[in-house]
Design an enzyme around this catalytic site. Structure first.
Site, PDB file in Angstrom:
ATOM      1  N   LYS A  17       1.785   4.029  10.757  1.00 27.67           N
ATOM      2  CA  LYS A  17       2.267   4.730   9.547  1.00 27.67           C
ATOM      3  C   LYS A  17       1.342   4.446   8.378  1.00 27.67           C
ATOM      4  CE  LYS A  17       3.811   0.871   7.245  1.00 27.67           C
ATOM      5  NZ  LYS A  17       3.144   0.286   6.103  1.00 27.67           N
ATOM      6  N   PRO A 101      -5.118  -1.313  14.292  1.00 23.33           N
ATOM      7  CA  PRO A 101      -5.523  -2.646  13.837  1.00 23.33           C
ATOM      8  C   PRO A 101      -4.302  -3.530  13.531  1.00 23.33           C
ATOM      9  CG  PRO A 101      -6.840  -0.967  12.744  1.00 23.33           C
ATOM     10  CD  PRO A 101      -5.754  -0.243  13.500  1.00 23.33           C
ATOM     11  N   ALA A 103      -2.071  -6.571  11.726  1.00 25.05           N
ATOM     12  CA  ALA A 103      -1.840  -7.114  10.366  1.00 25.05           C
ATOM     13  C   ALA A 103      -2.662  -6.353   9.331  1.00 25.05           C
ATOM     14  CB  ALA A 103      -2.148  -8.616  10.314  1.00 25.05           C
ATOM     15  N   ALA A 104      -2.521  -5.031   9.350  1.00 24.96           N
ATOM     16  CA  ALA A 104      -3.411  -4.173   8.560  1.00 24.96           C
ATOM     17  C   ALA A 104      -2.672  -3.251   7.601  1.00 24.96           C
ATOM     18  CB  ALA A 104      -4.264  -3.340   9.512  1.00 24.96           C
ATOM     19  N   GLY A 105      -1.345  -3.365   7.500  1.00 29.78           N
ATOM     20  CA  GLY A 105      -0.582  -2.467   6.625  1.00 29.78           C
ATOM     21  C   GLY A 105      -0.241  -1.147   7.285  1.00 29.78           C
ATOM     22  N   ALA A 107       1.707  -1.109  10.246  1.00 31.27           N
ATOM     23  CA  ALA A 107       2.959  -1.360  10.973  1.00 31.27           C
ATOM     24  C   ALA A 107       2.842  -1.189  12.492  1.00 31.27           C
ATOM     25  CB  ALA A 107       4.098  -0.499  10.413  1.00 31.27           C
ATOM     26  N   GLY A 109       2.728  -3.492  14.882  1.00 29.16           N
ATOM     27  CA  GLY A 109       3.674  -4.374  15.590  1.00 29.16           C
ATOM     28  C   GLY A 109       5.101  -3.857  15.469  1.00 29.16           C
ATOM     29  N   ASP A 143       9.958  -2.632   8.718  1.00 23.36           N
ATOM     30  CA  ASP A 143       9.272  -1.370   9.005  1.00 23.36           C
ATOM     31  C   ASP A 143       9.637  -0.757  10.353  1.00 23.36           C
ATOM     32  OD1 ASP A 143       7.810  -1.154   6.680  1.00 23.36           O
ATOM     33  OD2 ASP A 143       6.027  -2.148   7.488  1.00 23.36           O
TER      34      ASP A 143
HETATM   35  O1  C5P Z   1      10.520  -7.509   7.300  1.00 25.28           O
HETATM   36  P1  C5P Z   1       9.197  -8.092   7.608  1.00 25.28           P
HETATM   37  O2  C5P Z   1       9.266  -9.130   8.701  1.00 25.28           O
HETATM   38  O3  C5P Z   1       8.125  -7.092   7.849  1.00 25.28           O
HETATM   39  O4  C5P Z   1       8.748  -8.881   6.311  1.00 25.28           O
HETATM   40  C1  C5P Z   1       7.734  -9.852   6.298  1.00 25.28           C
HETATM   41  C2  C5P Z   1       7.789 -10.596   4.977  1.00 25.28           C
HETATM   42  O5  C5P Z   1       7.399  -9.729   3.914  1.00 25.28           O
HETATM   43  C3  C5P Z   1       9.182 -11.078   4.595  1.00 25.28           C
HETATM   44  O6  C5P Z   1       9.433 -12.362   5.119  1.00 25.28           O
HETATM   45  C4  C5P Z   1       9.125 -11.084   3.085  1.00 25.28           C
HETATM   46  O7  C5P Z   1       8.494 -12.271   2.627  1.00 25.28           O
HETATM   47  C5  C5P Z   1       8.208  -9.932   2.751  1.00 25.28           C
HETATM   48  N1  C5P Z   1       8.951  -8.691   2.439  1.00 25.28           N
HETATM   49  C6  C5P Z   1       9.596  -8.583   1.220  1.00 25.28           C
HETATM   50  N2  C5P Z   1      10.294  -7.438   0.928  1.00 25.28           N
HETATM   51  C7  C5P Z   1      10.339  -6.413   1.792  1.00 25.28           C
HETATM   52  C8  C5P Z   1       9.665  -6.493   3.037  1.00 25.28           C
HETATM   53  C9  C5P Z   1       8.980  -7.655   3.317  1.00 25.28           C
HETATM   54  O8  C5P Z   1       9.566  -9.519   0.393  1.00 25.28           O
HETATM   55  N3  C5P Z   1      11.005  -5.311   1.461  1.00 25.28           N
END
Ligand code: C5P
Length: 291
Positions: A17, A101, A103-105, A107, A109, A143
């Site tokens: 995404k 890729p 850990a690339a923004g 999503a 994983g 995500d």
């Molecule tokens: O939900 P996810 O595991 O992708 O989030 C990873 C980390 O990113 C969370 O532990 C949190 O620190 C941060 N996060 C956040 N607010 C969000 C999504 C993620 O602070 N809406």
């Protein structure tokens, strides 16, 4: 098919995404941030094959060196949760062909985890309805839920896990550049200075332009409140944005918590020519479109 007439294996496409806008509205008592974002599904995809195994274990197979094989992989988490809750004792092989890729923004994983949820719902005949799948998705990550919907665009609110699919038909073309640096979402959010995030309603500014396919205005309306936090970790990424703009790309923006940077371009040809140009300098460059 097994002797009992059950499906033995299943292959699923697992797309990436982009976030066309990402507004951070505030920090919540649970430590997460309240978001408003527009997700776009793109045609850069991994392939996941689920197959029954006699080993009684969940076994992840992936040739990519940065994909974990154990509990830190969201795919493993998804399969373990379902195996436990539905008392499934048989083993499972999960083969991942990685194109997105890590850990690339983008999503990747999270998308893989959604593919495993929907795939195991079929393979193990769990009979989960969309609401149940969405509740598993939100327990796995913010995500994941977007990828349960077979739609090109959606509005994400809450942590990003509350999804409203958008009835938008516009097909966009992008050049996407992902520097070979992993950015961890948690670290980026930790760097965020909330008073610096913009207070405008970026979603409602962008949506009419997206619906009309007004590329010029759409490009001007892309935004990501995480950008200052991303740049505080890697100030040099500003030059990547600048290089894309200098090369004639419009609407250059980070996706999610970075480091992926994308631009909106008017055609496949333009996306391909920018890809060829940036390919010489960066190793992960893609010409992609809305899926
Ligand atoms: O939900 P996810 O595991 O992708 O989030 C990873 C980390 O990113 C969370 O532990 C949190 O620190 C941060 N996060 C956040 N607010 C969000 C999504 C993620 O602070 N809406």
């Amino acid at each position: 098919m097994s002797k009992r007439g059950e499906m033995d294996r299943l292959t699923i496409h697992s797309p990436a995404k982009l976030n066309l806008v990402l507004d951070v509205l505030g920090k919540r008592p649970d430590g997460f941030h309240e978001l408003r974002t527009i997700f776009e599904r793109i045609n850069l995809a991994d392939q996941i094959t689920l197959s029954r195994s006699k080993s009684k274990k969940i076994n992840i197979c992936c040739s990519h060196p940065h994909v974990p094989r154990g509990p830190s992989n969201l795919v493993f988490k998804a399969a373990m949760m379902l195996a436990k809750d539905f008392s499934i004792s048989e083993g499972l092989n999960i083969d991942i062909i990685k194109k997105i890729p890590v850990a690339a923004g983008l999503a990747g994983g999270s998308s893989n985890a959604a593919a495993v949820l929907t795939g195991l719902n079929r393979l193990w005949r769990l009979g989960m309805k969309p609401q149940k799948l969405a509740s598993y998705a939100s327990r796995i990550g913010s995500d994941v839920a977007f990828f349960l919907y077979d739609r090109s665009y959606a509005l994400g609110t809450g942590r990003g896990e509350l999804i409203e699919p958008l009835d938008v038909r516009t097909k966009l073309w992008h050049v996407l550049v992902t520097p070979r640096v992993k950015m961890y979402t948690k670290e980026v959010f930790a760097r965020l200075k909330l008073n610096l995030t913009n207070k405008k309603d970026s979603v409602n500014i962008l949506l009419p332009f997206l619906r009309k396919g007004d590329l010029t205005r759409l490009a001007g309306a892309l935004s990501n409140d995480l950008e200052p936090a991303i740049l505080s970790l890697r100030p040099d990424f500003i030059y990547l944005k600048k290089k894309l703009i200098d090369a004639g790309a419009t609407g250059v923006c980070f996706s999610g918590s970075g480091p992926s940077v994308f631009a909106c371009v008017e055609s496949q040809q333009h996306a391909e020519s920018l890809r060829a140009r940036f390919d010489r300098r960066y190793t992960q460059v893609f010409a992609v479109s809305t899926l």
